[in-house]
Design a protein around this motif. Structure first.
Motif, short mmCIF file in Angstrom:
data_model
loop_
_atom_site.label_atom_id
_atom_site.label_comp_id
_atom_site.label_asym_id
_atom_site.label_seq_id
_atom_site.Cartn_x
_atom_site.Cartn_y
_atom_site.Cartn_z
N UNK A 61 0.92 -1.14 0.16
CA UNK A 61 -0.20 0.00 -0.06
C UNK A 61 0.98 1.16 0.01
N UNK A 62 0.87 1.86 1.20
CA UNK A 62 1.66 3.20 1.26
C UNK A 62 2.64 3.32 2.13
N UNK A 63 3.14 1.92 2.67
CA UNK A 63 4.23 1.85 3.71
C UNK A 63 5.32 0.74 3.16
N UNK A 64 6.23 0.81 3.51
CA UNK A 64 7.48 -0.10 3.24
C UNK A 64 7.71 -0.77 4.66
N UNK A 65 7.95 -2.10 4.24
CA UNK A 65 8.28 -3.03 5.53
C UNK A 65 9.37 -3.65 5.23
N UNK A 66 10.24 -4.07 6.06
CA UNK A 66 11.42 -4.80 5.77
C UNK A 66 11.50 -6.10 6.11
N UNK A 67 11.37 -7.34 5.19
CA UNK A 67 11.11 -8.57 5.40
C UNK A 67 12.20 -9.41 4.91
N UNK A 68 12.58 -10.59 5.43
CA UNK A 68 13.57 -11.66 4.65
C UNK A 68 13.24 -11.73 3.34
N UNK A 69 14.23 -12.09 2.72
CA UNK A 69 14.09 -12.21 1.06
C UNK A 69 13.52 -13.31 0.79
N UNK A 70 13.66 -14.52 1.52
CA UNK A 70 13.26 -15.71 1.42
C UNK A 70 11.66 -15.66 1.50
N UNK A 71 11.18 -15.10 2.59
CA UNK A 71 9.61 -14.83 2.64
C UNK A 71 9.29 -13.91 1.59
N UNK A 72 10.09 -12.78 1.27
CA UNK A 72 9.42 -12.04 0.32
C UNK A 72 9.32 -12.92 -1.07
N UNK A 73 10.24 -13.69 -1.50
CA UNK A 73 10.22 -14.34 -2.60
C UNK A 73 8.95 -15.20 -2.73
N UNK A 74 8.74 -15.77 -1.50
CA UNK A 74 7.73 -16.83 -1.33
C UNK A 74 5.99 -15.99 -1.61
N UNK A 75 6.11 -14.83 -0.93
CA UNK A 75 5.10 -14.07 -1.25
C UNK A 75 4.77 -13.50 -2.61
N UNK A 76 5.76 -13.27 -3.26
CA UNK A 76 5.96 -12.96 -4.74
C UNK A 76 5.31 -14.19 -5.53
N UNK A 77 5.88 -15.27 -5.23
CA UNK A 77 5.51 -16.39 -6.15
C UNK A 77 4.17 -16.76 -5.92
N UNK A 78 3.69 -16.87 -4.66
CA UNK A 78 2.17 -17.13 -4.25
C UNK A 78 1.39 -15.95 -5.26
N UNK A 79 1.64 -14.72 -5.12
CA UNK A 79 1.02 -13.72 -5.90
C UNK A 79 1.12 -14.10 -7.55
N UNK A 80 2.12 -14.52 -8.02
CA UNK A 80 2.37 -14.91 -9.38
C UNK A 80 1.35 -16.14 -9.75
N UNK A 81 1.37 -17.17 -8.87
CA UNK A 81 0.40 -18.27 -9.21
C UNK A 81 -0.86 -17.64 -9.22
N UNK A 82 -1.30 -16.71 -8.17
CA UNK A 82 -2.64 -16.43 -8.02
C UNK A 82 -3.03 -15.39 -9.35
N UNK A 83 -2.13 -14.59 -9.69
CA UNK A 83 -2.26 -13.91 -11.17
C UNK A 83 -2.65 -14.92 -12.42
N UNK A 84 -1.59 -15.84 -12.29
CA UNK A 84 -1.68 -16.87 -13.46
C UNK A 84 -2.99 -17.43 -13.63
N UNK A 85 -3.52 -17.52 -12.42
CA UNK A 85 -4.93 -18.50 -12.29
C UNK A 85 -5.94 -17.38 -12.74
#
Length: 134
Positions: A61-85
């Motif tokens: 949204x309008x804020x930045x959060x610092x997350x571990x890269x592994x968690x970030x990758x996992x979140x983006x990959x899940x979002x990719x799967x959702x977008x593909x569907x």
């Protein structure tokens, strides 16, 4: 004779409504595809970074959060799967909407428009068959 203009007006309104649905569906697919490409760029940038123990700044949204890269990758990959569907579902719906529009316009159904891409498994089998011929 008096009913003919009303019929034409209803017909044109129906065709315009169907065309609007097709255009809206296409626009939604383009928007989701843009987001999917941005996610792909983000995954590539995270993959290029050699230090996996670091944290990444992620915008929610309008804020930045610092997350571990592994968690970030996992979140983006899940979002990719959702977008593909979602994109695939919209494409299926778009085929139906285009056919309804063509039907309302009195045009024949598009040939080859209902084709589906081959799965990886189907491609593997075909490649095995082709390699066996050589």
């Amino acid at each position: 004779m008096a009913g003919e203009p009303a019929f034409v007006l209803r017909y044109l309104a129906e065709v315009e409504e169907l065309a609007e649905e097709v255009l809206a569906g296409r626009r939604q697919i383009v928007d989701l595809d843009l987001k999917r490409n941005q996610n792909r760029e983000a995954l590539r940038a995270l993959h290029k970074d050699s230090d996996p123990s670091d944290k990444a700044m992620v915008c929610f949204g309008n804020m930045f959060i610092q997350l571990p890269k592994s968690k970030t990758k996992e979140m983006i990959q899940k979002d990719q799967e959702h977008l593909d569907e979602e994109i695939n579902q919209l494409r299926k719906e778009l085929r139906v909407k285009v056919n309804r529009l063509f039907e309302a316009q009195g045009k024949p159904e598009l040939k080859g428009f209902n084709l589906n891409s081959m799965t990886h498994e189907e491609m593997r089998v075909i490649n095995q068959i082709l390699e066996g011929r050589n």
